[in-house]
Enzyme design. Structure first.
Site, PDB file in Angstrom:
ATOM      1  N   SER A 184     -52.144  33.360  -2.114  1.00  0.00           N
ATOM      2  CA  SER A 184     -50.954  33.309  -1.273  1.00  0.00           C
ATOM      3  C   SER A 184     -51.301  33.808   0.118  1.00  0.00           C
ATOM      4  O   SER A 184     -52.196  34.656   0.281  1.00  0.00           O
ATOM      5  CB  SER A 184     -49.839  34.196  -1.859  1.00  0.00           C
ATOM      6  OG  SER A 184     -48.782  34.373  -0.933  1.00  0.00           O
ATOM      7  N   TYR A 199     -46.625  41.623  -5.251  1.00  0.00           N
ATOM      8  CA  TYR A 199     -47.149  40.257  -5.350  1.00  0.00           C
ATOM      9  C   TYR A 199     -48.315  40.064  -4.376  1.00  0.00           C
ATOM     10  O   TYR A 199     -49.380  39.555  -4.749  1.00  0.00           O
ATOM     11  CB  TYR A 199     -46.028  39.265  -5.041  1.00  0.00           C
ATOM     12  CG  TYR A 199     -46.471  37.831  -4.915  1.00  0.00           C
ATOM     13  CD1 TYR A 199     -46.810  37.080  -6.035  1.00  0.00           C
ATOM     14  CD2 TYR A 199     -46.522  37.212  -3.669  1.00  0.00           C
ATOM     15  CE1 TYR A 199     -47.201  35.758  -5.918  1.00  0.00           C
ATOM     16  CE2 TYR A 199     -46.912  35.888  -3.541  1.00  0.00           C
ATOM     17  CZ  TYR A 199     -47.250  35.167  -4.667  1.00  0.00           C
ATOM     18  OH  TYR A 199     -47.643  33.857  -4.540  1.00  0.00           O
TER      19      TYR A 199
END
Length: 268
Positions: free
Chosen positions: A144, A157
């Site tokens: 990500s 995350y």
């Protein structure tokens, strides 16, 4: 362009929708035999099922599941050439985005790392012997942009994905001499269910801005995030990069990170 993937065996996790579904579809279209992994199937994935694409139901929060999935691929198709660790995002019981770092409990941190990092580590550990046996392979880890661009609304995350980037680099160095390439694809905002489903991020931003969800995705988010291309990505755009990295055309590419983030991350 023929990516020379005909007959290659691929495992794709998180394959029932969004980016994973696009990757599974693209690899199958390129001639690969695909094991598509998710907790449950979807109508879209069911349409792809056939001799060259098999859905395997698995909960990757179970520590035994990644190895079982890899073994199933070998049983079905005789080995393994490609592993795409795509499963990620908020695991069951964890909701993103958050308002603050202080909103994440120890339990939520643990679940986030189990799903976004440890499940990939376990899948790779199971896949490596099969790839070594076949003389090489390609591992593509879906990370990500938040691995490089920290955000307080999803700090756990981002930390898990940063760990994935680090592990990928280490693996590329250790196993490159044995013909195994390990690369990372880091999406930015992508038009997936996390954004578009009812109660998703687009709805949350719509409530805050007074705009409708579609306007949020086409105008508000690109401006707010400073997206150089002016739009969020489509899952197929990530799938195209993954397919190229899985292909023999990328034979000398390993230990690399490819951002498909609409120009979100500005740093070097």
């Amino acid at each position: 362009m023929d990516l020379q993937l005909t007959g290659r065996v691929a495992v794709v996790t998180g394959a029932s929708k969004g980016i994973g579904l696009a990757i599974a579809r693209t690899l199958r279209e390129e001639g690969a035999r695909v094991v598509a992994v998710s907790r449950k199937s979807s109508p879209e994935l069911d349409l792809l099922a056939g001799a060259d694409l098999t859905h395997v139901a698995a909960d990757l929060m179970d520590p035994d599941a990644p190895a079982e999935v890899v073994a199933r691929a070998a049983d079905l198709y005789g080995g393994l050439d490609i592993l795409v660790n795509n499963a990620g995002g908020p695991p069951p019981g964890v909701i993103l985005p958050r308002a603050s770092f202080l909103d994440a409990t120890d339990e939520e941190w643990g679940k986030m790392f189990e799903f976004n990092l440890f499940s990939a580590v376990r899948a790779i550990r199971a896949a490596l012997p099969l790839m070594i046996e076949r003389g090489g392979g390609s591992i593509v880890n879906i990370s990500s942009c938040n691995a490089r661009q920290p955000s307080p609304i999803n700090v756990d995350y981002g930390a898990a994905k940063a760990g994935m980037n680090n592990v990928s680099k280490v693996l590329s160095d250790e196993f490159g001499p044995r013909g195994i390439r390990v690369n990372v694809v880091s999406p930015g905002p992508v038009r997936t269910a996390w954004w578009t489903e009812e109660g998703g991020v687009a709805d949350l931003f719509a409530a805050k801005t007074g705009k409708d969800p579609e306007t949020v995705m086409t105008e508000v988010v690109p401006e707010m995030m400073g997206l150089a291309t002016g739009r969020i990505a489509d899952p197929q755009e990530i799938a195209a990069v993954v397919a190229l990295l899985a292909s023999p055309f990328s034979v000398n590419t390993t230990g690399a990170e490819f951002a498909v983030d609409s120009g979100f991350v500005k740093t070097i």
